[in-house]
Write an enzyme that holds these catalytic residues in place. Structure first.
Site, PDB file in Angstrom:
ATOM      1  N   GLU A  11      36.841  29.230  41.700  1.00  3.12           N
ATOM      2  CA  GLU A  11      37.249  28.488  42.894  1.00  3.12           C
ATOM      3  C   GLU A  11      36.502  27.169  43.020  1.00  3.12           C
ATOM      4  O   GLU A  11      36.749  26.387  43.932  1.00  3.12           O
ATOM      5  CB  GLU A  11      36.967  29.329  44.149  1.00  3.12           C
ATOM      6  CG  GLU A  11      37.668  30.668  44.138  1.00  3.12           C
ATOM      7  CD  GLU A  11      37.266  31.565  45.298  1.00  3.12           C
ATOM      8  OE1 GLU A  11      38.008  31.625  46.267  1.00  3.12           O
ATOM      9  OE2 GLU A  11      36.189  32.200  45.212  1.00  3.12           O
TER      10      GLU A  11
ATOM     11  N   CYS B 160      45.284  33.972  41.900  1.00  2.00           N
ATOM     12  CA  CYS B 160      45.569  34.722  43.134  1.00  2.00           C
ATOM     13  C   CYS B 160      45.611  33.812  44.354  1.00  2.00           C
ATOM     14  O   CYS B 160      45.644  34.289  45.477  1.00  2.00           O
ATOM     15  CB  CYS B 160      44.573  35.860  43.334  1.00  2.00           C
ATOM     16  SG  CYS B 160      42.872  35.301  43.520  1.00  2.00           S
TER      17      CYS B 160
ATOM     18  N   HIS C 114      48.941  37.195  65.559  1.00  2.00           N
ATOM     19  CA  HIS C 114      49.522  38.488  65.200  1.00  2.00           C
ATOM     20  C   HIS C 114      50.984  38.617  65.595  1.00  2.00           C
ATOM     21  O   HIS C 114      51.782  39.211  64.870  1.00  2.00           O
ATOM     22  CB  HIS C 114      48.690  39.617  65.801  1.00  2.00           C
ATOM     23  CG  HIS C 114      47.614  40.058  64.873  1.00  2.00           C
ATOM     24  ND1 HIS C 114      46.395  40.521  65.279  1.00  2.00           N
ATOM     25  CD2 HIS C 114      47.584  40.082  63.513  1.00  2.00           C
ATOM     26  CE1 HIS C 114      45.664  40.815  64.214  1.00  2.00           C
ATOM     27  NE2 HIS C 114      46.361  40.561  63.136  1.00  2.00           N
TER      28      HIS C 114
ATOM     29  N   ASP D   9      40.832  27.604  47.327  1.00  2.00           N
ATOM     30  CA  ASP D   9      39.512  26.972  47.383  1.00  2.00           C
ATOM     31  C   ASP D   9      39.340  25.936  46.278  1.00  2.00           C
ATOM     32  O   ASP D   9      38.750  24.885  46.503  1.00  2.00           O
ATOM     33  CB  ASP D   9      38.408  28.038  47.309  1.00  2.00           C
ATOM     34  CG  ASP D   9      38.114  28.607  48.686  1.00  2.00           C
ATOM     35  OD1 ASP D   9      37.973  27.808  49.632  1.00  2.00           O
ATOM     36  OD2 ASP D   9      38.051  29.829  48.824  1.00  2.00           O
TER      37      ASP D   9
HETATM   38  C1  PEP Z   1      41.629  31.266  47.037  1.00  2.00           C
HETATM   39  O1  PEP Z   1      40.647  30.602  47.384  1.00  2.00           O
HETATM   40  O2  PEP Z   1      42.606  30.782  46.421  1.00  2.00           O
HETATM   41  C2  PEP Z   1      41.695  32.696  47.350  1.00  2.00           C
HETATM   42  C3  PEP Z   1      42.652  33.466  46.852  1.00  2.00           C
HETATM   43  O3  PEP Z   1      40.760  33.209  48.192  1.00  2.00           O
HETATM   44  P1  PEP Z   1      40.798  33.006  49.794  1.00  2.00           P
HETATM   45  O4  PEP Z   1      42.098  32.351  50.150  1.00  2.00           O
HETATM   46  O5  PEP Z   1      40.645  34.368  50.376  1.00  2.00           O
HETATM   47  O6  PEP Z   1      39.615  32.120  50.009  1.00  2.00           O
HETATM   48 MG    MG Z   2      38.840  31.603  48.103  1.00  2.00          MG
END
Ligand code: PEP
Ligand code: MG
Length: 548
Positions: free
Chosen positions: A439, A510, A186, A463
């Site tokens: 993913e 994302c 943090h 992922d």
């Molecule tokens: C990903 O796997 O790219 C993702 C956006 O989810 P997280 O990083 O939360 O697993």
């Molecule tokens: Mg993920």
């Protein structure tokens, strides 16, 4: 200055930027006093309550100053300080013969050790937060305070507790170099938010005070601390600092500009957030909405799952910050793998990343409590959206096969029926786009089949990369393989674009790949024009794409 107080100490980048100044070492001994205070165990527990009150006041002050992220951290620490388990652990340690201060520290350590053992880097970094809380209470009990630097300095320390970093006047904290620490600690997150250059894990760094007064340059992007810098080092640091400020100001002026690439293609920039307060930051940087709300934030650092009402409050806060025009993509709980929640009592697994994680948890036959948790998220999201007229997108993580998509659609239908039966007719009928995360390589290759009947798919490249490359995303020895731009991963991304096109659904990304200019350019070349990233990356990606 000793002869060894020169040269470069190498660590890991924590917060970018560059700063020069004299070293000031934060001695570990003042953080945690060891002397007896002669107080009772009850007084030790009362000191925790005082610590909680201090942290609550710090949270309120930071919130008023508009520093939402800092405020959230101190609120969370106040909750930790009020945790009855911590008080019980103090009593246990005292029974074992420890004096009051030692019992406090032992109790904090015991809780910190539990957190530090978690495989998820983010959760493990919360250990420092508990230690910080216990040390603060120990100082209250012992009546000691931390000497603060009275001038601008480069802080050197073994580690930096977040609430201590907040006590150092901002104008005195030029830069930070830590022998321990991690990017997700943090104190480091706060440094990034405040624009303070920081390096972590500098194993060779002397933290015994021997560097005090030595001139140094911390380069947060390179991960180095240069001691006794030459005038050329100092000039380079100054140039980096000036350039960083110039870049940030220039990029901020583009916030109102739609992101249309030179060839006329519009790109939609969304933000990934992990707390209700992140929404305000997303709006500030001109994100078009939230492409990923990691709803796990509501499940962490507690002992029982949140109920629907608590989730409703949190989601409403996000919708209110976004306004009706910016969509909120709410990802249902992505637990398991690197995100462990002890109170959910999931079975121990030899390979958690290949185990019960994400939406799979909603489908475990003998765990109706987990299915109810997912249902409560959907219900809370629909109610919050209906109440605020928000644009809701519901997204399920870790989908591999069509049966999971069908189950998701069934779950949402059941929740709507239940809301209707409860008299929540507006929420029951409120529209929501439904999508899944891609993913898993198998999902990427069958995207058309999975996406049929849905509204969107969003690729989680973090992922997807780990599964495509068979490279654990949190194993530092595999950095070279954790490459979302590797040809094997790009081939899967192309398959998703093709599948989504066939199914007639929107496709976005994302994962972290979307948050760098080079990654964003690569994605637009493949035909992905919805990019969701950390709010801190939006300005730079927008500028990079506009100039592409
Ligand atoms: C990903 O796997 O790219 C993702 C956006 O989810 P997280 O990083 O939360 O697993
Ligand atoms: Mg993920």
């Amino acid at each position: 200055m000793s002869s060894s107080a020169a040269g470069v100490r190498r660590g890991t980048p924590g917060s970018p930027g560059s700063a020069a100044g004299p070293v000031w070492t934060l001695p570990a001994s003042v953080l945690t006093p060891v002397q007896r205070s002669g107080a009772t165990v009850d007084e030790a527990i009362a000191a925790l309550a005082t610590a909680a009150a201090q942290l609550t006041a710090m949270a309120a002050a930071r919130s008023e100053a508009g520093a939402a992220e800092e405020s959230e951290i101190f609120s969370m620490q106040a909750v930790m300080a009020s945790d009855p388990a911590l008080a019980a652990a103090i009593r246990d340690a005292a029974k074992g013969g420890a004096d009051d201060v030692a019992a406090l520290i032992a109790a904090g350590e015991a809780q910190a050790a539990l957190l530090a053992a978690l495989p998820d880097e983010y959760l493990a970094a919360r250990a420092a937060d508990v230690r910080d809380v216990a040390s603060r209470a120990a100082r209250i009990l012992a009546g000691t305070t931390i000497p603060l630097p009275g001038r601008p300095i480069i802080l050197v320390a073994e580690d930096l507790p977040p609430s201590v970093s907040a006590e150092i006047p901002r104008e005195h904290l030029l830069g930070i170099a830590l022998r321990a620490g991690s990017r997700t600690a943090h104190a480091v997150i706060l440094a990034r938010a405040a624009g303070i250059p920081c390096i972590v894990a500098a194993r060779e760094l002397e933290v015994d005070g021997s560097l005090d007064g030595v001139q140094a340059v911390v380069d947060g992007a390179a991960g180095t601390l240069t001691l006794a810098p030459s005038s050329a080092d100092l000039a380079a640091a100054e140039a980096v600092k000036k350039q960083g400020a110039v870049d940030a100001t220039r990029r901020a002026t583009l916030r109102g500009t739609p992101c249309v690439m030179a060839n006329g293609t519009p790109v939609h920039l969304y933000a990934n957030i992990g707390s209700a307060d992140g929404a305000a930051r997303a709006v500030e940087v001109g994100a078009e909405g939230i492409g990923l709300l990691r709803s796990e934030f509501l499940l962490l650092d507690r002992e029982t799952p949140p109920d629907e009402r608590e989730q409703l409050r949190a989601f409403t806060k996000v919708f209110e910050a976004l306004g009706a025009d910016r969509p909120l993509t709410l990802r249902l709980a992505d637990i398991g793998g690197d995100k462990e929640i002890p109170y959910l009592k999931l079975p121990h697994e030899a390979n958690p990343f290949l185990g019960l994680r994400g939406y799979r948890l909603a489908m475990i036959k003998d765990r109706p409590d987990l299915r109810a948790l997912f249902a409560s998220q959907v219900a809370a999201a629909l109610r919050a959206a209906a109440a605020t007229r928000g644009a809701l997108r519901i997204m399920a993580p870790m989908i591999s096969v069509r049966a999971e998509v069908d189950d998701l659609l069934g779950l949402i239908k059941t929740v709507r029926a239940d809301l209707s039966a409860r008299g929540e007719s507006a929420a029951a009928a409120y529209p929501a786009a439904i999508g899944i995360m891609i993913e898993v390589p198998a999902a990427a290759l069958t995207a058309a089949e999975l996406a049929a009947g849905l509204d969107f798919v969003s690729v989680g490249t973090n992922d997807l990369t780990q599964y495509a490359m068979a490279a654990d995303r949190i194993n530092p020895a595999l950095v070279a393989l954790q490459d979302a731009a590797a040809p094997g991963v790009v081939a899967l991304l192309r398959a998703v674009v093709e599948g989504a096109k066939k199914a007639g659904v929107e496709v976005g990304v994302c994962g972290e790949l979307a948050g760098s200019v080079s990654g964003a350019r690569l994605l637009t070349e493949i035909g992905i024009y919805e990019l969701s990233m950390d709010p801190a990356a939006v300005d730079e990606v927008r500028e990079g794409l506009l100039g592409a």
